[in-house]
Design a protein around this motif. Structure first.
Motif, PDB file in Angstrom:
ATOM      1  N   THR A 243       0.842  -1.193   0.000  1.00  0.00           N
ATOM      2  CA  THR A 243       0.000   0.000   0.000  1.00  0.00           C
ATOM      3  C   THR A 243       0.880   1.247   0.000  1.00  0.00           C
ATOM      4  OG1 THR A 243      -1.843  -1.049   1.187  1.00  0.00           O
ATOM      5  CG2 THR A 243      -1.691   1.338   1.328  1.00  0.00           C
ATOM      6  N   ILE A 244       0.540   2.222  -0.853  1.00  0.00           N
ATOM      7  CA  ILE A 244       1.290   3.481  -0.899  1.00  0.00           C
ATOM      8  C   ILE A 244       0.406   4.571  -0.306  1.00  0.00           C
ATOM      9  CG2 ILE A 244       2.534   5.131  -2.327  1.00  0.00           C
ATOM     10  CD1 ILE A 244       2.949   2.972  -4.400  1.00  0.00           C
ATOM     11  N   GLN A 245       0.794   5.065   0.871  1.00  0.00           N
ATOM     12  CA  GLN A 245       0.048   6.104   1.563  1.00  0.00           C
ATOM     13  C   GLN A 245       0.705   7.465   1.346  1.00  0.00           C
ATOM     14  OE1 GLN A 245       0.160   4.608   5.655  1.00  0.00           O
ATOM     15  NE2 GLN A 245      -1.985   3.998   5.458  1.00  0.00           N
ATOM     16  N   VAL A 246      -0.107   8.513   1.472  1.00  0.00           N
ATOM     17  CA  VAL A 246       0.413   9.876   1.377  1.00  0.00           C
ATOM     18  C   VAL A 246       0.117  10.586   2.695  1.00  0.00           C
ATOM     19  CG1 VAL A 246       0.355  12.064   0.129  1.00  0.00           C
ATOM     20  CG2 VAL A 246       0.037   9.919  -1.117  1.00  0.00           C
ATOM     21  N   PRO A 247       1.131  10.775   3.557  1.00  0.00           N
ATOM     22  CA  PRO A 247       0.940  11.454   4.838  1.00  0.00           C
ATOM     23  C   PRO A 247       0.820  12.962   4.641  1.00  0.00           C
ATOM     24  CG  PRO A 247       3.234  10.872   4.552  1.00  0.00           C
ATOM     25  CD  PRO A 247       2.504  10.300   3.364  1.00  0.00           C
ATOM     26  N   PRO A 248       0.625  13.717   5.719  1.00  0.00           N
ATOM     27  CA  PRO A 248       0.434  15.169   5.587  1.00  0.00           C
ATOM     28  C   PRO A 248       1.571  15.905   4.887  1.00  0.00           C
ATOM     29  CG  PRO A 248      -0.286  14.449   7.755  1.00  0.00           C
ATOM     30  CD  PRO A 248       0.345  13.257   7.101  1.00  0.00           C
ATOM     31  N   ASP A 249       2.816  15.409   4.981  1.00  0.00           N
ATOM     32  CA  ASP A 249       3.907  16.117   4.300  1.00  0.00           C
ATOM     33  C   ASP A 249       3.930  15.868   2.800  1.00  0.00           C
ATOM     34  OD1 ASP A 249       4.922  13.560   4.025  1.00  0.00           O
ATOM     35  OD2 ASP A 249       6.701  13.895   5.271  1.00  0.00           O
ATOM     36  N   GLY A 250       3.045  14.984   2.307  1.00  0.00           N
ATOM     37  CA  GLY A 250       2.917  14.760   0.872  1.00  0.00           C
ATOM     38  C   GLY A 250       3.906  13.786   0.276  1.00  0.00           C
ATOM     39  N   LEU A 251       4.860  13.270   1.073  1.00  0.00           N
ATOM     40  CA  LEU A 251       5.863  12.344   0.559  1.00  0.00           C
ATOM     41  C   LEU A 251       5.393  10.904   0.787  1.00  0.00           C
ATOM     42  CD1 LEU A 251       9.116  14.143   1.750  1.00  0.00           C
ATOM     43  CD2 LEU A 251       8.067  14.154  -0.529  1.00  0.00           C
ATOM     44  N   PRO A 252       5.224  10.128  -0.279  1.00  0.00           N
ATOM     45  CA  PRO A 252       4.620   8.796  -0.168  1.00  0.00           C
ATOM     46  C   PRO A 252       5.410   7.842   0.725  1.00  0.00           C
ATOM     47  CG  PRO A 252       4.674   9.522  -2.454  1.00  0.00           C
ATOM     48  CD  PRO A 252       5.521  10.486  -1.682  1.00  0.00           C
ATOM     49  N   ILE A 253       4.688   6.918   1.339  1.00  0.00           N
ATOM     50  CA  ILE A 253       5.257   5.835   2.140  1.00  0.00           C
ATOM     51  C   ILE A 253       4.723   4.521   1.573  1.00  0.00           C
ATOM     52  CG2 ILE A 253       5.431   4.771   4.419  1.00  0.00           C
ATOM     53  CD1 ILE A 253       4.783   7.510   5.619  1.00  0.00           C
ATOM     54  N   ILE A 254       5.611   3.594   1.250  1.00  0.00           N
ATOM     55  CA  ILE A 254       5.194   2.257   0.802  1.00  0.00           C
ATOM     56  C   ILE A 254       5.257   1.315   1.995  1.00  0.00           C
ATOM     57  CG2 ILE A 254       5.520   0.399  -0.863  1.00  0.00           C
ATOM     58  CD1 ILE A 254       7.113   2.290  -2.596  1.00  0.00           C
ATOM     59  N   LEU A 255       4.124   0.745   2.383  1.00  0.00           N
ATOM     60  CA  LEU A 255       4.080  -0.156   3.532  1.00  0.00           C
ATOM     61  C   LEU A 255       4.681  -1.505   3.156  1.00  0.00           C
ATOM     62  CD1 LEU A 255       0.558   0.691   4.992  1.00  0.00           C
ATOM     63  CD2 LEU A 255       2.769   1.782   5.408  1.00  0.00           C
ATOM     64  N   MET A 256       5.529  -2.035   4.049  1.00  0.00           N
ATOM     65  CA  MET A 256       6.276  -3.255   3.758  1.00  0.00           C
ATOM     66  C   MET A 256       5.838  -4.400   4.674  1.00  0.00           C
ATOM     67  SD  MET A 256       7.955  -2.206   1.148  1.00  0.00           S
ATOM     68  CE  MET A 256       9.185  -3.478   0.846  1.00  0.00           C
ATOM     69  N   ALA A 257       6.684  -5.408   4.824  1.00  0.00           N
ATOM     70  CA  ALA A 257       6.274  -6.660   5.471  1.00  0.00           C
ATOM     71  C   ALA A 257       5.837  -6.479   6.918  1.00  0.00           C
ATOM     72  CB  ALA A 257       7.416  -7.673   5.403  1.00  0.00           C
ATOM     73  N   ASP A 258       6.491  -5.600   7.677  1.00  0.00           N
ATOM     74  CA  ASP A 258       6.170  -5.416   9.088  1.00  0.00           C
ATOM     75  C   ASP A 258       5.294  -4.191   9.327  1.00  0.00           C
ATOM     76  OD1 ASP A 258       7.771  -7.590   9.388  1.00  0.00           O
ATOM     77  OD2 ASP A 258       9.309  -6.621  10.602  1.00  0.00           O
ATOM     78  N   ARG A 259       4.445  -3.886   8.368  1.00  0.00           N
ATOM     79  CA  ARG A 259       3.594  -2.699   8.424  1.00  0.00           C
ATOM     80  C   ARG A 259       2.597  -2.763   9.588  1.00  0.00           C
ATOM     81  NH1 ARG A 259       2.268  -6.579   5.306  1.00  0.00           N
ATOM     82  NH2 ARG A 259       0.124  -7.362   5.237  1.00  0.00           N
ATOM     83  N   GLN A 260       2.009  -1.596   9.881  1.00  0.00           N
ATOM     84  CA  GLN A 260       0.894  -1.565  10.807  1.00  0.00           C
ATOM     85  C   GLN A 260      -0.337  -2.162  10.124  1.00  0.00           C
ATOM     86  OE1 GLN A 260       2.226   1.075   9.327  1.00  0.00           O
ATOM     87  NE2 GLN A 260       0.680   2.573   8.727  1.00  0.00           N
ATOM     88  N   THR A 261      -1.313  -2.589  10.906  1.00  0.00           N
ATOM     89  CA  THR A 261      -2.476  -3.269  10.316  1.00  0.00           C
ATOM     90  C   THR A 261      -3.513  -2.305   9.757  1.00  0.00           C
ATOM     91  OG1 THR A 261      -3.515  -3.385  12.501  1.00  0.00           O
ATOM     92  CG2 THR A 261      -2.212  -5.287  11.791  1.00  0.00           C
ATOM     93  N   THR A 262      -3.552  -1.077  10.267  1.00  0.00           N
ATOM     94  CA  THR A 262      -4.506  -0.088   9.770  1.00  0.00           C
ATOM     95  C   THR A 262      -3.803   1.237   9.571  1.00  0.00           C
ATOM     96  OG1 THR A 262      -5.166   0.582  12.012  1.00  0.00           O
ATOM     97  CG2 THR A 262      -6.446  -1.184  10.970  1.00  0.00           C
ATOM     98  N   GLY A 263      -4.427   2.111   8.797  1.00  0.00           N
ATOM     99  CA  GLY A 263      -3.860   3.432   8.565  1.00  0.00           C
ATOM    100  C   GLY A 263      -4.922   4.395   8.087  1.00  0.00           C
TER     101      GLY A 263
END
Length: 329
Positions: A243-263
């Protein structure tokens, strides 16, 4: 650390995060090459590995990055099975480097025929260090740790098995995705349309770099900052590997194997599952180029890779049978 499979659940109000291998292709291939009919826990390594003294004969395979692999100083090839004799030392050295960067990619998996005895939690041996669950008391391996093998090779068959492994020819299909590359395929995320056309084009047509502030939980990217619709509010939702999320700073984060379960950040895209192993082999400082494909295309590519794995497993059936026959009852 020993890792295998996945884990996620709610226990008495305590949320247990997901964890497991980063590179599923290396994990599956290593298990297949040592005759494990079902994938068993592996030791996943990044950039360098340990020295392991074997107290009994074992069949092993290291798959993935081109680690320096030696047994009592004798070079061994990666991506094929080997017999390690009792008393011998397997030395898994570092990945070759060029100008401070690894040649090829950065991760590899060590599998052992029959597997090893590990602590399991929720039917998984994956090591979750933060929750101290699974593996070896929920922690990373340390010097002088001892892993107990589940199976013992019959002494009367060990020499014949050694010769068989040396002579057995293995052809790995190119389409399995073992080669390193920076081109990553993605599909539209649940909140793709919450970004206007200009933001979508910026996301797809600009290279991003994996930052040093990245780990097994997520890869933080550096590049053009994205802006979703003003005033956007999203309830927390389940997340997935890639999953590729976009946090408030606008820089994407790609969730990997040890990711959190919700976002609760908007999900602009998802990495196609066939490219997750490719992404997992990348390190901070590497540049990623993202290409949008349809969900149907992603499914088709996935089916093609699974067909290659099925063909490989069929070709390895003589190897699997021979290794199984070498174990004592």
């Amino acid at each position: 650390m020993p890792v295998s499979g996945r884990r996620t659940a709610w226990l008495s109000g305590l949320r247990a995060p997901v964890c497991g291998v980063m590179d599923q292709v290396a994990y599956r291939l290593a298990n297949a090459l040592v005759g494990n009919r079902e994938p068993l826990p592996v030791l996943e390594m990044t950039l360098s590995g340990p020295q392991i003294r074997f107290q009994q004969d074992a069949c092993i395979a290291v798959c993935g990055a081109p680690f320096s692999l030696r047994c009592d100083q004798r070079p061994l090839a990666i991506n094929r099975p080997h017999l390690i004799r009792a008393g011998q030392v397997l030395d898994i050295g570092a990945v070759p480097m060029t100008d401070g960067r690894p040649q090829g990619h950065a991760r590899a998996s060590l599998a052992i025929a029959g597997g090893v005895q590990l602590t399991t939690s929720m039917e998984s041996a994956s090591t979750d260090i933060k929750s101290r669950m699974g593996g070896i008391q929920g922690r990373a391996l340390v010097k002088a740790d001892t892993l107990v093998l589940n199976c013992k090779i019959n002494a009367t068959t060990v020499d014949a098995l050694d010769h068989f492994l040396d002579d057995f020819r293995i052809y790995l299909p190119a389409g399995l995705g073992l080669a390193a590359r920076q081109h990553i395929r993605i599909t539209r995320g649940a909140h793709w349309t919450l970004f206007d056309t200009r933001q979508q084009d910026l996301f797809l047509n600009s290279p991003y770099t994996i930052t040093a502030n990245s780990d097994r939980m997520g890869y933080r990217l550096d590049g053009p900052s994205l802006e979703p619709e003003p005033g956007l509010q999203i309830l927390s939702e389940p997340t997935a590997f890639g999953t590729i999320q976009v946090p408030p700073d606008g820089l994407p984060i790609i969730l990997m194997a040890d990711r959190q379960t919700t976002g609760g950040y908007p999900k602009i895209a998802n990495v196609a599952s066939v490219d997750l192993p490719v992404l997992a082999r990348c390190l901070p400082g590497e540049r990623l180029e993202l290409t949008l494909i349809s969900l149907d295309q992603a499914h088709q590519i996935f089916r093609q890779r699974e067909a290659l794995f099925a063909h490989l497993l069929h070709a390895l059936e003589p190897l699997t049978t021979r290794i199984a026959a070498a174990f004592s009852d």
